[in-house]
Design an enzyme around this catalytic site. Structure first.
Site, PDB file in Angstrom:
ATOM      1  CG  PHE A 173      -2.118   0.865   1.126  1.00 23.07           C
ATOM      2  CD1 PHE A 173      -3.139   0.598   0.229  1.00 23.07           C
ATOM      3  CD2 PHE A 173      -2.232   1.986   1.938  1.00 23.07           C
ATOM      4  CE1 PHE A 173      -4.257   1.416   0.152  1.00 23.07           C
ATOM      5  CE2 PHE A 173      -3.348   2.820   1.865  1.00 23.07           C
ATOM      6  CZ  PHE A 173      -4.357   2.536   0.960  1.00 23.07           C
ATOM      7  N   GLY A 174       1.784   1.300  -0.958  1.00 24.84           N
ATOM      8  CA  GLY A 174       2.603   2.505  -1.145  1.00 24.84           C
ATOM      9  C   GLY A 174       1.851   3.463  -2.051  1.00 24.84           C
ATOM     10  NE  ARG A 175       5.969   6.734  -4.123  1.00 27.02           N
ATOM     11  CZ  ARG A 175       7.238   6.915  -3.778  1.00 27.02           C
ATOM     12  NH1 ARG A 175       7.643   8.072  -3.326  1.00 27.02           N
ATOM     13  NH2 ARG A 175       8.133   5.958  -3.911  1.00 27.02           N
ATOM     14  CB  ILE A 176       1.637   2.235  -7.350  1.00 30.47           C
ATOM     15  CG1 ILE A 176       2.733   3.116  -7.974  1.00 30.47           C
ATOM     16  CG2 ILE A 176       0.799   1.572  -8.438  1.00 30.47           C
ATOM     17  CD1 ILE A 176       3.770   2.365  -8.796  1.00 30.47           C
ATOM     18  NE  ARG A 256      11.018  -4.115 -10.959  1.00 31.79           N
ATOM     19  CZ  ARG A 256      10.482  -2.977 -11.420  1.00 31.79           C
ATOM     20  NH1 ARG A 256       9.222  -2.947 -11.821  1.00 31.79           N
ATOM     21  NH2 ARG A 256      11.212  -1.885 -11.488  1.00 31.79           N
ATOM     22  CD  GLU A 285       9.523  -8.016 -16.927  1.00 34.60           C
ATOM     23  OE1 GLU A 285      10.018  -7.060 -17.541  1.00 34.60           O
ATOM     24  OE2 GLU A 285       8.721  -7.878 -16.013  1.00 34.60           O
ATOM     25  CG  HIS A 303       7.859  -4.069 -17.098  1.00 33.69           C
ATOM     26  ND1 HIS A 303       8.863  -4.685 -16.373  1.00 33.69           N
ATOM     27  CD2 HIS A 303       7.487  -2.992 -16.368  1.00 33.69           C
ATOM     28  CE1 HIS A 303       9.074  -4.005 -15.258  1.00 33.69           C
ATOM     29  NE2 HIS A 303       8.262  -2.961 -15.231  1.00 33.69           N
TER      30      HIS A 303
HETATM   31  C1  DGY Z   1       9.334   1.088 -12.654  1.00 35.51           C
HETATM   32  O1  DGY Z   1       9.546   2.288 -12.819  1.00 35.51           O
HETATM   33  O2  DGY Z   1       9.826   0.458 -11.730  1.00 35.51           O
HETATM   34  C2  DGY Z   1       8.418   0.394 -13.616  1.00 35.51           C
HETATM   35  O3  DGY Z   1       8.465  -0.961 -13.487  1.00 35.51           O
HETATM   36  C3  DGY Z   1       8.706   0.783 -15.043  1.00 35.51           C
HETATM   37  O4  DGY Z   1       8.392   2.099 -15.185  1.00 35.51           O
END
Ligand code: DGY
Length: 354
Positions: A173-176, A256, A285, A303
């Site tokens: 639950f960080g910024r994203i 990730r 990846e 990605h």
């Molecule tokens: C990040 O910035 O870590 C993303 O995976 C790619 O923008």
């Protein structure tokens, strides 16, 4: 440490090695700041370890992409290096512990990609939940001959005909994660979140209810991953965790790849332990686990979480700004190992600047 910034052309250190092409906004900024930027232009897709080692040994600052592994051996071979400006918010590609020990500042590109990545997370959530890619393929293959009440049934996101509110489980639950939770309000979802590094952060937010991982997996209709990759979070979602999820659950990963045991995910999707997955990232990846690409209940992206024109330009500018600060011996604005500036190891590296 220099308090006043040198003018363009007066940089005591100038060389920046950029591991692959970035948006011109970044390289233009480097040039305007007086840096001599060399963008890798070798053969193949990306610089190999030997090319990286040679480049690192003869540059002042490295501007790296997430695809380049900046490991202990590489860092140790660059006693003159003044910093690594990573063009990503994630920095699991850089050995941060070694960089800190060696007195090398490392920076990332946070904030500017938060909303863009949250948008893509929702695209995957909606796409996997409502089987958008499968339905698109169905059309293109000419399979749509007759409408039917059972055709391509997916999962509700908002309360559907059954009136049930769906639950979104956010891991990290960080910024994203928070930006993803904010969007869930529009879909009238209940949001629960697991944030192991700082549970207080969820408690302090009105957007989600804090829970432990086991409860989240049990309760969530949609599980979305926003946790950085560390030794503690590698394979956080493996066979047992997938088995604990609802058979109707949808897993979304824009963090990730290695946070998920991808081979176990293939089994879970194939055997109907969960309904679907929307993935933007993979364990190794650019390859995918055997069998993943054949599964119809997946939406698979390369990605592209932060891949909007505006955001990628902003990321390039931030990485360039960090690199210029490093060249000047100033703290990089987005430094992630800030204590390094107090270390004797950094003072030794930077002494040639003063
Ligand atoms: C990040 O910035 O870590 C993303 O995976 C790619 O923008």
């Amino acid at each position: 440490m220099a308090e006043t910034e040198p003018q363009a052309g007066e940089l005591p250190a100038r060389r920046v090695f950029v591991t692959r092409a970035i948006p011109a906004a970044g390289t233009d900024l480097l040039a305007a700041g007086g840096a001599q930027a060399t963008v890798w232009s070798g053969s193949g897709d990306a610089p190999g370890p030997e090319e990286l080692r040679a480049a690192l040994a003869s540059t002042d600052v490295l501007l790296s992409l997430l695809t380049e592994q900046i490991d202990a051996n590489l860092l140790a071979a660059a006693p003159q290096l003044l910093g690594v400006a990573n063009h990503a918010v994630g920095h699991d590609n850089v050995d941060l512990e070694t960089a800190t020990q060696l007195g090398i500042p490392v920076s990332n590109t946070p904030d500017v990609l938060t909303e863009t990545t949250a948008d893509l997370t929702w695209a995957l959530l909606l796409g996997a939940g409502r089987r958008i890619v499968e339905a698109d393929r169905f059309m293109r293959l000419g399979n749509y001959r007759l409408w039917g009440p059972q055709l391509l049934l997916g999962e509700d996101i908002s309360p559907g005909g059954d009136g049930q509110r769906k639950t979104l489980g956010i891991i990290g639950f960080g910024r994203i994660g928070e930006a993803v939770a904010r969007r869930a309000r529009g879909f009238d979802m209940a949001v629960i979140a697991y944030h192991p590094s700082d549970p207080e952060r969820v408690r302090a937010s009105e957007l989600a209810r804090p829970v432990e991982l086991s409860e989240l997996l049990r309760e969530a209709d949609f599980v979305s991953l926003h946790i950085p990759l560390t030794t503690a979070t590698r394979h956080l979602i493996a066979a047992d965790e997938l088995q604990a999820m609802k058979p109707t659950a949808v897993l979304v990963n824009t963090s990730r790849g290695a946070v998920v045991d991808e081979a176990a995910l293939v089994v879970a999707l194939r055997e109907g332990q969960i309904a679907a997955a929307g993935l933007d990232v993979y364990e190794r990846e650019p390859t995918m686990a055997t069998g993943l690409a054949e599964l119809p209940n997946t939406v698979l992206l390369p990605h592209v979480g932060s891949a909007s024109r505006g955001t990628r330009e902003a990321m390039a500018k931030i990485a360039a700004t960090n690199a210029l600060a490093m060249l000047r011996g100033n703290p990089a604005p987005q430094c992630i190992n800030r204590a390094v500036y107090q270390s004797a190891a950094y003072a030794r590296r930077a002494s040639r600047l003063w």
